[in-house]
Design a protein around this motif. Structure first.
Motif, PDB file in Angstrom:
ATOM      1  N   PRO A   1     -77.507  -6.022 -19.310  1.00 24.49           N
ATOM      2  CA  PRO A   1     -77.312  -6.133 -20.554  1.00 24.49           C
ATOM      3  C   PRO A   1     -78.208  -7.200 -21.157  1.00 24.49           C
TER       4      PRO A   1
ATOM      5  N   THR B   1     -67.552  -1.398 -24.036  1.00 28.16           N
ATOM      6  CA  THR B   1     -68.058  -0.013 -23.695  1.00 28.16           C
ATOM      7  C   THR B   1     -69.485   0.074 -24.458  1.00 28.16           C
ATOM      8  N   ASP B   2     -70.120   0.824 -23.717  1.00 24.30           N
ATOM      9  CA  ASP B   2     -71.443   1.304 -23.990  1.00 24.30           C
ATOM     10  C   ASP B   2     -71.860   2.291 -25.093  1.00 24.30           C
ATOM     11  N   HIS B   3     -72.456   2.177 -26.169  1.00 21.03           N
ATOM     12  CA  HIS B   3     -72.612   2.967 -27.048  1.00 21.03           C
ATOM     13  C   HIS B   3     -74.029   3.340 -27.269  1.00 21.03           C
TER      14      HIS B   3
ATOM     15  N   ARG C   1     -78.746   1.385 -25.393  1.00 26.48           N
ATOM     16  CA  ARG C   1     -77.332   1.085 -25.607  1.00 26.48           C
ATOM     17  C   ARG C   1     -77.093  -0.089 -26.141  1.00 26.48           C
TER      18      ARG C   1
ATOM     19  N   TYR D   1     -71.816  -8.538 -28.138  1.00 29.15           N
ATOM     20  CA  TYR D   1     -72.475  -7.347 -28.030  1.00 29.15           C
ATOM     21  C   TYR D   1     -73.857  -7.611 -27.095  1.00 29.15           C
TER      22      TYR D   1
ATOM     23  N   ARG E   1     -73.854  -2.584 -25.979  1.00 30.10           N
ATOM     24  CA  ARG E   1     -72.377  -2.679 -25.233  1.00 30.10           C
ATOM     25  C   ARG E   1     -71.749  -3.663 -26.081  1.00 30.10           C
ATOM     26  N   THR E   2     -70.539  -3.226 -26.532  1.00 33.35           N
ATOM     27  CA  THR E   2     -69.597  -4.130 -27.198  1.00 33.35           C
ATOM     28  C   THR E   2     -68.121  -3.656 -26.999  1.00 33.35           C
TER      29      THR E   2
END
Length: 593
Positions: free
Chosen positions: A73, A38-40, A32, A63, A34-35
């Motif tokens: 992260p 929010t985690d995408h 994922r 990010y 993270r930016t």
């Protein structure tokens, strides 16, 4: 820049700029990004690459990546900016957004140049690239042509040498980050100065080294830790990573060349080693940019193949450091003969090394306990391919106290050493402050945030120097901020007494080298060194010029082949009587015959 990329490997030129993120993590099951809080989720593509497009992300966005079920992260292995340190998130940088002012810059070739090694963190009290810009006029006035910056890649802490970097494409934030480096290069080019960067591709530092979490970036060990995976499974991607890191400095920051740290620690077993591959790609980039780009290797092998062209079976480097030249000079000037200096106590060491580059050229090295090196073909290899120097960050900083030569050698003898370097057929290099015989030490220092790691470094340095005969109390605490502060150059020294004399002598020698073609002539087969008085008197034969150097304390007479005319002398004048020249002790003169 990435013509050789596999189809599955994305270009790094647009990394995150348009919200497109990509990371190589071939062994991960999920990734994922993270930016924006929010985690995408990312999608797995070919070759172990993961991709995601995040709407609204772009330049300035922070990010980080999360691998599988790990809670923490991690920064991007290809990060261009680490504003929160090496443990924090990365930040998207648009290199195309900088308004460059160096459009007229045509570059500077290394042949005929003068290199100046500079550590940003101690060059000024502020320790920033911005503060260093204010002193570029001094370097241009000295006659320097190339400024070689010690490593700028992101490392843990505020102050350090830079060789503990863990993110190879990000400019260390305490130095000012990416924008400050671009401003420095713009300013240097405006002053006619090329900028080289010391790049470390042989190991990672001990803190913040997250690359192995992403993939098999390392395989085996070298003397500093894990060694780059250049020939094992998945090494194609690792080699591409290393090449892109190196090329990115040249392309994104308009740098003029790289100094490659300890290339002997790049261990591989391939038909085409990494260095010739890098050389070919740098040559292609230089052709595209229509200006010279330089690669300088640090190598402990004493192997002339390092600087031979790729077409001749060499590694394709433009030049390499020559520590043998340093060791011979240091031993002759200081009288020190311990450790690796022992082999250079031979009276023939200095004249022989001046004439043929390497003292160990297939000969026995007592320090290594074996034969070492190979001879340079002086009829075919020009001297500008080797850097000559009286001091470097290594040769000062790896002494227990970081003491400089000026602490042990009188000014007269120091400028004799400078004459030997600056009147040689090699590319001269000066370590910052050397030009005025700075008395500020330059010891090892670091600022790791992990107290256990800091204590390990502290004790390790003490053990290392104890084995060489130094007392523990003589070794400054590398984690004490005062140790770094002690290394900051004191420019008030330059304007008075012996320091001013040394500085003026450096300026005069550099100006004479530029004015007299015989002094910059790199043809080693036209260079001769004669000695007398037990090796304490040397004559460098440079076309119609003679460089007379007396390393002894007392006066000496030198017999020449014709009556000379004085061009330059420091702290006095030679006594000329026909073809006989009387020179004081610890003295040099340049004459024409």
């Amino acid at each position: 820049m990435n013509d050789q990329l596999e189809p599955s490997e994305p270009s790094s030129d647009g990394l995150g700029v348009h919200g497109d993120f990509a990371v190589w993590a071939p062994r991960a099951h999920t990734v994922r990004v993270r930016t924006g809080g929010t985690d995408h989720p990312m999608e797995r593509g070919a070759g172990g690459w993961w991709h995601a497009r995040v709407s609204g992300a772009g330049p300035g966005s922070d990010y980080a990546y999360l691998l599988d079920d790990e809670p923490d992260p991690l920064p991007d292995p290809r990060s261009r900016h680490q504003p929160h340190g090496v443990h924090g998130p990365s930040r998207v940088v648009d290199h195309g957004a900088h308004d460059w002012a160096d459009g007229a810059w045509a570059g500077r070739p290394l042949p005929g140049g003068i290199v100046y090694e500079l550590h940003v963190g101690t060059f000024t009290a502020e320790g920033t690239l911005t503060a260093a810009i204010g002193h570029l006029p001094d370097l241009a006035g000295l006659g320097v042509t190339h400024v070689q910056l010690m490593p700028l890649n992101a490392f843990d802490g505020t102050h350090g040498w830079g060789y503990d970097g863990v993110l190879w494409s990000a400019v260390h934030e305490p130095y000012g980050g990416p924008d400050a480096l671009k401003a420095f290069v713009d300013a240097a080019h405006a002053h006619g100065l090329a900028v080289l960067l010391d790049v470390v591709l042989n190991h990672l530092g001990p803190s913040g080294a997250y690359l192995p979490r992403f993939g098999p970036y390392f395989r085996g060990e070298n003397e500093w830790g894990p060694s780059l995976n250049l020939d094992g499974p998945d090494s194609d991607h690792v080699r591409r990573y290393a090449l892109d890191c190196a090329l990115g400095w040249l392309d994104h920051y308009h740098l003029d060349g790289l100094r490659l740290d300890a290339v002997h620690a790049l261990r591989e077993n391939r038909a085409t080693p990494l260095l010739p591959e890098l050389s070919a790609e740098v040559e292609a980039l230089a052709t595209h940019l229509n200006r010279p780009l330089t690669l300088i290797a640090e190598s402990d092998r004493n192997d002339p193949a390092t600087v031979l062209p790729r077409e001749a079976g060499g590694l394709g480097m433009d030049a390499q450091w020559s520590d043998d030249l340093h060791h011979a000079l240091h031993t002759a000037l200081t009288g020190e003969d311990h450790g690796y200096y022992a082999d250079f106590a031979d009276p023939d060491a200095l004249p022989t090394t001046l004439a043929r580059v390497f003292w160990h050229a297939g000969t026995y090295s007592s320090f290594r306990g074996r034969t070492h090196g190979a001879p340079v073909d002086t009829t075919r290899v020009p001297g500008h391919r080797f850097l000559a120097y009286l001091s470097t960050h290594d040769q000062i900083g790896n002494r227990a106290r970081g003491d400089r030569m000026g602490e042990h050698v009188p000014p007269g003898l120091l400028v004799v050493g400078a004459a030997l370097v600056l009147c040689s057929p090699y590319t001269p290099m000066i370590f910052m402050g050397e030009e005025w015989a700075a008395r500020t030490p330059w010891p090892f220092f670091a600022s790791f945030t992990d107290p256990d790691l800091g204590e390990g470094v502290r004790q390790g340095r003490r053990r290392e120097f104890a084995a060489l005969g130094w007392r523990a109390e003589d070794v400054p605490d590398p984690l004490d901020p005062a140790t770094r502060d002690s290394a900051v150059l004191d420019r008030t020294e330059r304007d008075s007494g012996e320091h001013a004399l040394v500085l003026e002598t450096y300026r005069s020698l550099i100006a004479l080298r530029r004015a007299e073609p015989d002094l910059s002539d790199p043809r080693l087969d036209r260079f001769r060194v004669r000695t007398a008085h037990g090796g304490r008197t040397l004559v460098l034969e440079r076309g119609q010029l003679r460089v007379l150097c007396n390393l002894g304390e007392g006066p000496a007479e030198i017999e020449l082949d014709a009556a000379p005319v004085e061009l330059l002398a420091a702290n006095g004048h030679p006594r000329i009587s026909g073809t006989t020249v009387g020179v004081p002790g610890e003295f040099f003169a340049v004459v024409r015959v």
